[in-house]
Design a protein around this motif. Structure first.
Motif, PDB file in Angstrom:
ATOM      1  N   SER A 196       0.829  -1.212   0.000  1.00 58.58           N
ATOM      2  CA  SER A 196       0.000   0.000   0.000  1.00 58.58           C
ATOM      3  C   SER A 196       0.858   1.254   0.000  1.00 58.58           C
ATOM      4  CB  SER A 196      -0.929  -0.003   1.220  1.00 58.58           C
ATOM      5  OG  SER A 196      -1.801  -1.109   1.194  1.00 58.58           O
ATOM      6  N   MET A 197       1.914   1.254   0.843  1.00 57.51           N
ATOM      7  CA  MET A 197       2.808   2.410   0.889  1.00 57.51           C
ATOM      8  C   MET A 197       3.481   2.628  -0.457  1.00 57.51           C
ATOM      9  SD  MET A 197       4.704   1.803   4.547  1.00 57.51           S
ATOM     10  CE  MET A 197       3.786   1.419   6.021  1.00 57.51           C
ATOM     11  N   ALA A 198       3.985   1.557  -1.045  1.00 58.93           N
ATOM     12  CA  ALA A 198       4.679   1.678  -2.326  1.00 58.93           C
ATOM     13  C   ALA A 198       3.745   2.219  -3.400  1.00 58.93           C
ATOM     14  CB  ALA A 198       5.237   0.317  -2.734  1.00 58.93           C
TER      15      ALA A 198
ATOM     16  N   GLU B 155       1.009   3.974  -3.022  1.00 59.45           N
ATOM     17  CA  GLU B 155       0.659   5.371  -2.726  1.00 59.45           C
ATOM     18  C   GLU B 155       1.796   6.310  -3.142  1.00 59.45           C
ATOM     19  OE1 GLU B 155      -0.373   8.275   1.112  1.00 59.45           O
ATOM     20  OE2 GLU B 155       0.063   6.141   1.418  1.00 59.45           O
ATOM     21  N   LEU B 156       3.039   5.951  -2.821  1.00 57.82           N
ATOM     22  CA  LEU B 156       4.160   6.812  -3.159  1.00 57.82           C
ATOM     23  C   LEU B 156       4.292   6.971  -4.671  1.00 57.82           C
ATOM     24  CD1 LEU B 156       6.738   8.384  -2.348  1.00 57.82           C
ATOM     25  CD2 LEU B 156       7.976   6.222  -2.473  1.00 57.82           C
ATOM     26  N   LEU B 157       4.240   5.859  -5.386  1.00 59.70           N
ATOM     27  CA  LEU B 157       4.454   5.918  -6.834  1.00 59.70           C
ATOM     28  C   LEU B 157       3.330   6.640  -7.555  1.00 59.70           C
ATOM     29  CD1 LEU B 157       5.853   2.320  -7.530  1.00 59.70           C
ATOM     30  CD2 LEU B 157       7.149   4.444  -7.310  1.00 59.70           C
ATOM     31  N   THR B 158       2.094   6.379  -7.168  1.00 64.15           N
ATOM     32  CA  THR B 158       0.962   6.891  -7.948  1.00 64.15           C
ATOM     33  C   THR B 158       0.410   8.214  -7.436  1.00 64.15           C
ATOM     34  OG1 THR B 158      -0.630   5.605  -6.644  1.00 64.15           O
ATOM     35  CG2 THR B 158       0.317   4.558  -8.608  1.00 64.15           C
ATOM     36  N   GLU B 159       0.507   8.471  -6.116  1.00 66.24           N
ATOM     37  CA  GLU B 159      -0.078   9.691  -5.577  1.00 66.24           C
ATOM     38  C   GLU B 159       0.955  10.783  -5.311  1.00 66.24           C
ATOM     39  OE1 GLU B 159      -2.792   9.080  -2.337  1.00 66.24           O
ATOM     40  OE2 GLU B 159      -3.444   7.132  -3.115  1.00 66.24           O
ATOM     41  N   VAL B 160       2.160  10.383  -4.876  1.00 65.81           N
ATOM     42  CA  VAL B 160       3.205  11.385  -4.626  1.00 65.81           C
ATOM     43  C   VAL B 160       4.009  11.649  -5.901  1.00 65.81           C
ATOM     44  CG1 VAL B 160       5.269  11.933  -3.287  1.00 65.81           C
ATOM     45  CG2 VAL B 160       3.337  10.793  -2.193  1.00 65.81           C
ATOM     46  N   TYR B 161       4.535  10.577  -6.511  1.00 61.40           N
ATOM     47  CA  TYR B 161       5.320  10.747  -7.734  1.00 61.40           C
ATOM     48  C   TYR B 161       4.455  10.886  -8.986  1.00 61.40           C
ATOM     49  CZ  TYR B 161       9.593   9.442  -5.163  1.00 61.40           C
ATOM     50  OH  TYR B 161      10.654   9.397  -4.296  1.00 61.40           O
ATOM     51  N   LYS B 162       3.136  10.619  -8.849  1.00 60.22           N
ATOM     52  CA  LYS B 162       2.186  10.808  -9.953  1.00 60.22           C
ATOM     53  C   LYS B 162       2.501   9.947 -11.174  1.00 60.22           C
ATOM     54  CE  LYS B 162       0.071  14.193  -7.733  1.00 60.22           C
ATOM     55  NZ  LYS B 162      -1.293  14.028  -7.205  1.00 60.22           N
ATOM     56  N   ILE B 163       3.022   8.751 -10.981  1.00 61.89           N
ATOM     57  CA  ILE B 163       3.263   7.848 -12.101  1.00 61.89           C
ATOM     58  C   ILE B 163       1.923   7.257 -12.537  1.00 61.89           C
ATOM     59  CG2 ILE B 163       4.385   5.708 -12.837  1.00 61.89           C
ATOM     60  CD1 ILE B 163       6.611   6.285 -10.875  1.00 61.89           C
ATOM     61  N   PRO B 164       1.602   7.330 -13.824  1.00 63.88           N
ATOM     62  CA  PRO B 164       0.322   6.759 -14.286  1.00 63.88           C
ATOM     63  C   PRO B 164       0.206   5.284 -13.914  1.00 63.88           C
ATOM     64  CG  PRO B 164       1.338   8.098 -15.999  1.00 63.88           C
ATOM     65  CD  PRO B 164       2.355   7.975 -14.906  1.00 63.88           C
ATOM     66  N   LYS B 165      -0.940   4.920 -13.358  1.00 66.02           N
ATOM     67  CA  LYS B 165      -1.129   3.554 -12.882  1.00 66.02           C
ATOM     68  C   LYS B 165      -1.057   2.539 -14.008  1.00 66.02           C
ATOM     69  CE  LYS B 165      -3.996   5.055  -8.986  1.00 66.02           C
ATOM     70  NZ  LYS B 165      -5.317   4.949  -8.324  1.00 66.02           N
ATOM     71  N   ASP B 166      -1.498   2.946 -15.225  1.00 71.40           N
ATOM     72  CA  ASP B 166      -1.535   1.964 -16.312  1.00 71.40           C
ATOM     73  C   ASP B 166      -0.150   1.622 -16.838  1.00 71.40           C
ATOM     74  OD1 ASP B 166      -0.953   4.335 -17.569  1.00 71.40           O
ATOM     75  OD2 ASP B 166      -2.492   4.165 -19.119  1.00 71.40           O
ATOM     76  N   ARG B 167       0.871   2.340 -16.376  1.00 69.36           N
ATOM     77  CA  ARG B 167       2.238   2.023 -16.802  1.00 69.36           C
ATOM     78  C   ARG B 167       2.952   1.092 -15.814  1.00 69.36           C
ATOM     79  NH1 ARG B 167       5.593   6.740 -19.830  1.00 69.36           N
ATOM     80  NH2 ARG B 167       3.984   7.449 -21.276  1.00 69.36           N
ATOM     81  N   LEU B 168       2.301   0.773 -14.715  1.00 67.96           N
ATOM     82  CA  LEU B 168       2.932  -0.043 -13.679  1.00 67.96           C
ATOM     83  C   LEU B 168       2.415  -1.472 -13.719  1.00 67.96           C
ATOM     84  CD1 LEU B 168       2.837   2.489 -10.701  1.00 67.96           C
ATOM     85  CD2 LEU B 168       4.797   1.908 -12.127  1.00 67.96           C
TER      86      LEU B 168
ATOM     87  N   ASP C 178      -3.489 -10.766  -3.788  1.00 67.72           N
ATOM     88  CA  ASP C 178      -4.769 -10.188  -3.386  1.00 67.72           C
ATOM     89  C   ASP C 178      -4.608  -8.757  -2.875  1.00 67.72           C
ATOM     90  OD1 ASP C 178      -5.917 -12.571  -4.091  1.00 67.72           O
ATOM     91  OD2 ASP C 178      -6.062 -13.346  -2.025  1.00 67.72           O
ATOM     92  N   VAL C 179      -3.468  -8.470  -2.236  1.00 69.37           N
ATOM     93  CA  VAL C 179      -3.223  -7.100  -1.776  1.00 69.37           C
ATOM     94  C   VAL C 179      -3.184  -6.155  -2.967  1.00 69.37           C
ATOM     95  CG1 VAL C 179      -1.511  -5.556  -0.749  1.00 69.37           C
ATOM     96  CG2 VAL C 179      -2.045  -7.737   0.354  1.00 69.37           C
ATOM     97  N   TRP C 180      -2.442  -6.547  -4.022  1.00 65.21           N
ATOM     98  CA  TRP C 180      -2.349  -5.681  -5.197  1.00 65.21           C
ATOM     99  C   TRP C 180      -3.713  -5.496  -5.864  1.00 65.21           C
ATOM    100  CZ3 TRP C 180       1.427  -2.612  -5.296  1.00 65.21           C
ATOM    101  CH2 TRP C 180       2.719  -2.991  -4.931  1.00 65.21           C
ATOM    102  N   LEU C 181      -4.483  -6.567  -5.950  1.00 70.23           N
ATOM    103  CA  LEU C 181      -5.811  -6.465  -6.554  1.00 70.23           C
ATOM    104  C   LEU C 181      -6.708  -5.547  -5.732  1.00 70.23           C
ATOM    105  CD1 LEU C 181      -6.369 -10.203  -7.588  1.00 70.23           C
ATOM    106  CD2 LEU C 181      -5.772  -8.272  -9.085  1.00 70.23           C
ATOM    107  N   SER C 182      -6.576  -5.628  -4.399  1.00 66.78           N
ATOM    108  CA  SER C 182      -7.395  -4.771  -3.537  1.00 66.78           C
ATOM    109  C   SER C 182      -7.036  -3.296  -3.671  1.00 66.78           C
ATOM    110  CB  SER C 182      -7.258  -5.211  -2.078  1.00 66.78           C
ATOM    111  OG  SER C 182      -5.972  -4.897  -1.574  1.00 66.78           O
ATOM    112  N   LEU C 183      -5.798  -3.028  -4.119  1.00 65.19           N
ATOM    113  CA  LEU C 183      -5.363  -1.642  -4.326  1.00 65.19           C
ATOM    114  C   LEU C 183      -5.817  -1.094  -5.673  1.00 65.19           C
ATOM    115  CD1 LEU C 183      -1.735  -1.900  -2.895  1.00 65.19           C
ATOM    116  CD2 LEU C 183      -3.655  -0.685  -1.870  1.00 65.19           C
ATOM    117  N   GLY C 184      -6.491  -1.923  -6.448  1.00 65.80           N
ATOM    118  CA  GLY C 184      -7.008  -1.463  -7.726  1.00 65.80           C
ATOM    119  C   GLY C 184      -6.124  -1.755  -8.910  1.00 65.80           C
ATOM    120  N   VAL C 185      -5.052  -2.539  -8.710  1.00 66.17           N
ATOM    121  CA  VAL C 185      -4.199  -2.901  -9.838  1.00 66.17           C
ATOM    122  C   VAL C 185      -4.955  -3.935 -10.682  1.00 66.17           C
ATOM    123  CG1 VAL C 185      -1.956  -3.795 -10.545  1.00 66.17           C
ATOM    124  CG2 VAL C 185      -2.168  -2.522  -8.403  1.00 66.17           C
ATOM    125  N   PRO C 186      -5.100  -3.723 -11.993  1.00 63.67           N
ATOM    126  CA  PRO C 186      -5.844  -4.677 -12.830  1.00 63.67           C
ATOM    127  C   PRO C 186      -5.200  -6.059 -12.787  1.00 63.67           C
ATOM    128  CG  PRO C 186      -5.414  -2.637 -14.019  1.00 63.67           C
ATOM    129  CD  PRO C 186      -4.618  -2.569 -12.750  1.00 63.67           C
TER     130      PRO C 186
END
Length: 986
Positions: free
Chosen positions: A141-143, A145-158, A179-187
């Motif tokens: 979750s921390m990782a 949040e940092l990549l997508t909300e602080v560094y603003k990296i587009p989620k579809d590129r990860l 399951d953790v990644w899926l719960s965070l909204g990663v496709p």
């Protein structure tokens, strides 16, 4: 070294002001801001403690040349060896940016640097750790949040990967992580399983390990699905972050056991992250490197860096830019952290790095001398805010780089001419001769990769097979040791009596070796050794004197004068090379030097024909000479310190000085105590700190013998003799009735010595033992080796202290726990005995460990007796007044079971007892005792054999007491057999 805190901005302000990278055309954040945002995110929002980077010189870990990952400094936590009282052991959440070097050893990227745009010898590893605190859900979750909300990296590129399981080890897929990644909204299409080689991390062959999850970034994007390119080596889809979940321990047998505490260890390379956030495809196009590349361009005046690789990089110009930019960063960091270019270990690797950078500056970029050192201020400007220690040592780094560059450029020019000349003489399609490459490698200090590169530019290959044979032969020679090696070559280095007589008949003068003492301290405190010009007087081969020796032959060279030190007085001989005047590009390696009848014999391999009358110039291996000088002066100082602490009756009985260590034998009345060893070291260190001058002078032997307290061996000395005095001029110690020599070290010695004691830096006695009664031998190391020995000793002391504390806390717990602690004490005892560390500390730790072992054994026996007595009381109550007791009872070991049997028989005389104890492993333990009243009809050994045979096991013992074991499947039948056997005998 402490690291200054990065610029602190509130996390909310960071989010509001953070550029929307990576979007084309957007403003890009600096590397400094990216690093600071990482540290701030974990420190301020998630309660991590921000720790400074550890130095790249490993502390207390002899398995590493350099710190090569962020977790190195936290190994004691992962391994459970951290002192429970230490600050490190109290940490639960930590974040930092660790300086790392991967060059040499298991992780070695050196030879790839420059060939592509992403390999580095030095890099920064951003990491966050949880020590038994949070685990998979929080870490992911921390990782995210940092990549997508602080560094603003587009989620579809990860894209994220997780461990897909391993059936051979019985490990299922890490569905929890998935399951953790899926719960965070990663496709689901971006959450990919991979096998052990990709997604299971291990610290080593044994120790903490676990599944990991990696985060990959797609540089291309554009709405495509790049899952097929993940972990396929594509430059478009690269890993940027690895989150390791340490939940297992790899045992020696190879099996995995769950760890009592789960840890999180993450690592994200700053260079790769900056490349992503600055919309670049190459690490060298980021602001971590562009200022250095610009400084290189300004310094050399050539074409600008264009980022070309492979065949497109004509002349390897861009490769040279990358090599120099990478290597100067490594040099700055390593030298600042106390690793200097040298000839062993990490120092040797750094020497290769420096010489590789110098070669590209000179040969490819055609830069003026001094370019490499001139880049240091730029490196400091780029990295100095994060690592302020770089600013403090910038001048020292520049001086060291310049000094080494000057020395190497001279060697480089010779090497280039040698290669050119050799190539001209070669036939088409012929491989470059291994002997010449070996001469370049061994005598001019050319790293092999530089030789390969220089030959590659000419389209020529080295005869690698022959070269490897020379490497193997040299390794074997070194493994034999100096004495054995010289005995095998005795026909070369030892003149026989007939040859000596012939030299005298021919009026060949003895060798003037006084130039060996021609050295001085330079402007910056470095030692400067003068080369020596000489004439070959005679050659010696196959036990005969010769006027000429052909190419490729091994021979002894006798000169009219030499600056080489011949092995004598316990000091190893010099090594180096000689060149023929007027032929600067042919080197004749000098492998050893011996003194025979006044003639100094240089053991040489003739690269070309050598003749009497040839004029030559001699160059000693300065690093090896300086190391011998350091250890020889240390030997004198150690001799004085031993006499000072143990008394004037202590006399030297022999010594041996090499570049690696010193050995000193002396007479002593009794064993040397820990306190005495400490005092001896302290006397030496006091003199080192005072940086006293070392005085040397030749004086008439008769005058020297009058010196009071003269330290000398009982052996013949030449006249005049050389006196070496520490801290007091020779003229003073020669003064009539002078007491000065009693207060310091004054010895007759022909060896080479330091000019000031401070260069010794430190001395540690790492071994002390009695050879025979009354004669003891110590082995000591100096300088960085001594410092390293002390660091290792401190680490082991912390481990012993940790065991001691745990033993006090658990003394009244189970037998099994105490047995495990006892095993740990036994393992530590072996490590302490075999590890290089101060001998006084080894003795202290061995004494402590011996006491701990006694304590553990006593506690185990006490606990076993308590358990046995309790079990015996219960069984007596159960089997009141029965002449035979047969039963099952829980017991941790056979010794406890036997104690229960003994207790029963003691408390109920005349009773015969047989007890079985089933174990978790499926084994059943058996112990029995027969009353003496039942002998000889009833035998305990026969009883145990009958019972254990029923369980498909074995047993043995005496008529009174016996024991054995068997399989649990037959236990019920064994109980029946035991009863029937007893009834048949009574």
């Amino acid at each position: 070294m402490a690291t200054a805190s990065p610029l602190r901005l509130p996390l909310l302000a960071v989010r509001r002001s953070w550029p929307c990278c990576p979007r084309r055309g957007a403003a890009c954040p600096s590397a400094g801001r990216i690093r600071a945002a990482f540290l701030r995110f974990f420190e301020e929002k998630h309660g991590h403690r921000c720790l400074p980077s550890a130095p790249v010189r490993p502390r207390g870990d002899p398995t590493l040349l350099f710190v090569n990952s962020g977790m190195n400094q936290f190994k004691p936590v992962f391994l459970g060896t951290a002192d429970p009282r230490s600050e490190l052991a109290q940490q639960r959440r930590v974040v930092n940016s660790q300086k790392c070097v991967r060059a040499g050893g298991k992780h070695n990227d050196l030879e790839d640097v420059g060939r592509d745009t992403y390999h580095h010898t030095f890099f920064e590893m951003l990491g966050n750790w949880s020590f038994g605190d949070y685990f998979k859900e929080e870490a992911c979750s921390m990782a995210w949040e940092l990549l997508t909300e602080v560094y603003k990296i587009p989620k579809d590129r990860l894209y994220v990967t997780y461990f897909g399981g391993d059936s051979s080890l019985g490990l299922s897929a890490d569905e929890e992580c998935r399951d953790v990644w899926l719960s965070l909204g990663v496709p689901a299409s971006h959450v990919l399983p991979f096998p052990m080689k990709d997604n299971f991390w291990e610290m080593g062959d044994t120790g903490p390990c676990g599944p990991c999850t990696e985060i990959h970034y797609d540089h291309v994007g554009g709405g495509r699905n790049a899952s097929a390119l993940v972990n396929q080596g594509s430059p478009d889809v690269v890993e940027i972050w690895n989150l390791v979940f340490m939940q297992y321990s790899r045992e020696v047998e190879g099996n995995l056991l769950p760890l009592p505490q789960h840890h999180v260890d993450t690592g994200m390379g700053l260079e790769r992250l900056v490349t992503v956030l600055q919309n670049k495809r190459s690490n060298y196009d980021t602001d971590l490197f562009t200022p250095i590349l610009d400084a290189i361009h300004k310094g050399c005046g050539g074409p600008r860096y264009r980022g070309l690789v492979g065949n497109a990089d004509v002349g390897h110009v861009d490769m040279a830019y990358r090599v120099v930019a990478d290597h100067v960063r490594t040099l700055c960091v390593c030298i600042t952290d106390g690793i200097y270019p040298g000839f062993t270990g990490a120092e040797l690797v750094l020497r290769r790095i420096l010489r590789r950078a110098v070669r590209f500056c000179s040969e490819v970029l055609h830069a003026p001398h001094g370019l490499l050192a001139s880049l240091v201020p730029t490196v400091v400007e780029v990295l100095g805010d994060a690592y302020p220690e770089l600013r403090k040592s910038a001048d020292q780094v520049m001086d060291i780089i310049n000094e080494n560059e000057v020395a190497f450029l001279s060697s480089l020019e010779r090497g280039r001419r040698i290669i050119e000349r050799t190539v001209q003489q070669m036939k088409p399609s012929e491989n470059f001769p291994a002997e010449v490459a070996w001469s370049l490698y061994g005598n001019l200090g050319f790293p092999l990769d530089l030789i390969d590169l220089m030959l590659e530019e000419k389209g020529i290959h080295l005869d690698s097979a022959a070269f490897n044979e020379l490497v193997l032969e040299d390794a074997k020679r070194k493994a034999r040791g100096p004495q054995e090696g010289r005995q095998l070559e005795g026909t070369v280095v030892h003149l026989d009596v007939h040859s000596l007589a012939q030299l005298q008949r021919d009026n060949i003068p003895a060798t003037d070796d006084s130039p060996k003492y021609s050295y001085k301290l330079g402007q910056h405190g470095q030692y400067e050794f003068s080369p020596c010009q000489a004439t070959i007087l005679m050659l010696y081969r196959d036990q005969s004197l010769q006027k000429e020796v052909g190419a490729g032959q091994h021979c002894g060279v006798i000169l009219d004068r030499t600056n080489f030190y011949a092995e004598q007085g316990g000091q190893d001989s010099d090594q180096g090379y000689l060149i023929r005047l007027g032929q600067q590009d042919v080197l004749f390696p000098v492998e050893s030097v011996r003194l025979c009848g006044g003639y100094v014999i240089h053991e040489v391999t003739a690269v070309e024909t050598l003749r009497a009358g040839d004029q030559v110039q001699l160059f000693v291996d300065e690093v090896q000479r300086l190391a011998c000088m350091t250890n020889h002066t240390a030997t004198h100082l150690l001799n004085f310190a031993l006499r000072h602490v143990l008394g004037d009756s202590t006399e030297q009985r022999g010594s041996h000085v090499t570049a690696e260590q010193l050995r000193f034998d002396f007479n002593v009345k009794g064993p040397v105590t820990v306190e005495q060893l400490q005092r001896v070291e302290q006397v030496v260190q006091d003199v080192i700190k005072r940086n006293e001058a070392v005085y040397m002078a030749e004086v008439p032997l008769a005058l020297a013998r009058r010196v009071q307290g003269l330290r000398a061996l009982d052996e013949g000395y030449p006249d005049p003799v050389r006196i070496v005095s520490l801290g007091i001029p020779v003229e003073t110690v020669l003064t009539s009735n002078s007491q000065a020599a009693m207060q310091t070290s004054v010895e007759l010695c022909c060896g080479t010595h330091l000019l000031q004691t401070g260069a010794m830096e430190d001395l540690a006695i790492v071994s002390e033992r009695q050879l025979v009664k009354g004669i003891s031998r110590v082995i000591a190391v100096t300088g960085r080796q001594a410092k390293q020995a002390r660091e290792v000793g401190q680490c082991l002391a912390m481990e012993v202290d940790s065991v001691s504390i745990r033993m006090k806390q658990r003394r009244s717990t189970s037998v099994l726990e105490m047995q495990n602690l006892s095993k740990e004490v036994g393992q530590l005892t072996k490590v302490v005995a075999s590890t290089t560390m101060p001998q006084w500390q080894r003795k202290e730790l061995q004494s402590t460990l011996k006491s701990l072992q006694r304590t553990a054994n006593t506690a185990i026996k006490k606990l076993e007796m308590q358990q046995a007595e309790e079990k015996a009381q219960r069984l007596l109550a159960k089997h009141c007044n029965h002449p035979v007791i047969i039963d099952t009872v829980p017991a941790d070991s056979l010794s406890i079971l036997m104690k229960v049997v003994n207790q029963l028989c003691d408390k109920s005389p005349g009773t015969s007892v047989l007890l079985l104890s089933p174990q978790d492993s499926g084994e059943v333990l058996c112990a029995c005792q027969v009353s003496k009243n039942c002998l000889p009809v009833f035998s305990a050994a026969d009883w145990a054999v009958a019972v254990c045979t029923q369980m498909e096991g074995k047993a043995g013992g005496s008529p009174i007491v016996a024991k054995g074991s068997g399989n649990a499947k037959g236990m019920q039948g064994a109980l029946t057999t035991a009863l029937e056997f007893a009834r048949s005998k009574l």
